[in-house]
Write an enzyme that holds these catalytic residues in place. Structure first.
Site, short mmCIF file in Angstrom:
data_model
loop_
_atom_site.label_atom_id
_atom_site.label_comp_id
_atom_site.label_asym_id
_atom_site.label_seq_id
_atom_site.Cartn_x
_atom_site.Cartn_y
_atom_site.Cartn_z
N SER A 1 22.11 22.65 16.83
CA SER A 1 22.27 23.29 15.52
C SER A 1 21.31 24.47 15.47
CB SER A 1 21.90 22.28 14.42
OG SER A 1 21.71 22.94 13.18
N TYR B 1 16.82 15.40 10.83
CA TYR B 1 17.87 16.20 11.46
C TYR B 1 17.25 17.36 12.26
CZ TYR B 1 22.29 18.86 11.74
OH TYR B 1 23.40 19.55 12.18
#
Ligand code: GCO
Length: 249
Positions: free
Chosen positions: A140, A153
């Site tokens: 990401s 995350y």
């Protein structure tokens, strides 16, 4: 320049929807046999049937990537015959620090970081034996920058890029490349809560030079490239696909 994937068998985790499904479809279109995975057997079956109806070579393999016995049982018969592994399955937990409990932290790390490591460990020996393989970790832009309320995350994605580099070094000499893709903000079910928040939606549009959320199909080209012969000298890299978001302030 060869972007085809004919004769390759690709396992894409979390591929019944979103980015994983877009990657599976694109790889199938390039001739790969794709293995559709998620925790939900019905979803896997339905997705595999839909792709098969479009003429693609596809198999459903439901298992929970973060559950050891489930993962090992599902892969027992085929772990030595996977040419391309895409570690795409991921979760998020968006909660302020004060309310972020340890179980949630561990769960995010298990799914987003530990499962990719253990899946790579399962399939790498077959790739090394055949002298060819591709491992693609879907990280990401949260592997490059951070955002409040998603500490697990962000940490997992930074870790996933670190894992990518270390596996690239260890497996590169055996004909196996290992790379990451850093997606920006894509219009997926995963991001539904963010898209539904008018302030967040406006922030994404304002901070992304192309001015919009990404379409999942726009990520798939990067995965096909990294999996193909055209990408054979790319190893240990993290390819950002974010409409320019991380290029700007
Ligand atoms: C978030 C998460 C994800 C993003 C993605 C951007 O901001 O909550 O980072 O939902 O979509 O990871 O790269």
């Amino acid at each position: 320049m060869d972007f085809r994937l004919d004769g390759r068998r690709a396992l894409i985790t979390g591929s019944t929807r979103g980015l994983g499904l877009a990657i599976a479809r694109a790889m199938a279109e390039q001739g790969a046999q794709v293995i559709i995975n998620s925790r939900n057997a019905d979803d896997c079956q339905a997705t595999a049937e839909a792709l098969a109806r479009q003429g693609h070579a596809v198999q459903a393999l439901p298992f929970d990537a973060s559950d050891g016995p489930d993962r090992e049982a599902a892969l027992a018969g085929i772990r030595d015959n996977i040419d391309i592994l895409v570690n795409n399955a991921g979760i998020n937990h968006r909660v302020p620090l004060a309310d972020f409990d340890e179980g949630a932290w561990r769960n995010v790390l298990d799914v987003n970081l530990t499962a990719p490591f253990l899946l790579a460990q399962l399939v790498a020996p077959g790739m090394v034996k055949r002298g060819w393989g591709r491992i693609i970790n879907i990280a990401s832009i949260m592997a490059q920058v951070g955002r409040a309320t998603i500490p697990a995350y962000v940490s997992s994605k930074h870790g996933l890029v670190g894992l990518t580099k270390t596996l690239a070094i260890e497996l590169g000499p055996h004909g196996v490349t290992v790379n990451a893709i850093n997606p920006g903000y894509f219009a997926t079910e995963f991001n539904t809560p963010l898209m539904a928040d008018p302030d967040f939606d406006a922030m994404v549009k304002a901070h992304t030079p192309v001015g919009r959320w990404g379409d999942p199909a726009e990520l798939a080209g990067a995965a096909v490239f990294l999996a193909s012969e055209a990408g054979s000298y790319v190893n240990g890299a993290a390819l950002t696909v974010d409409g320019g978001m991380t290029a700007t302030l």
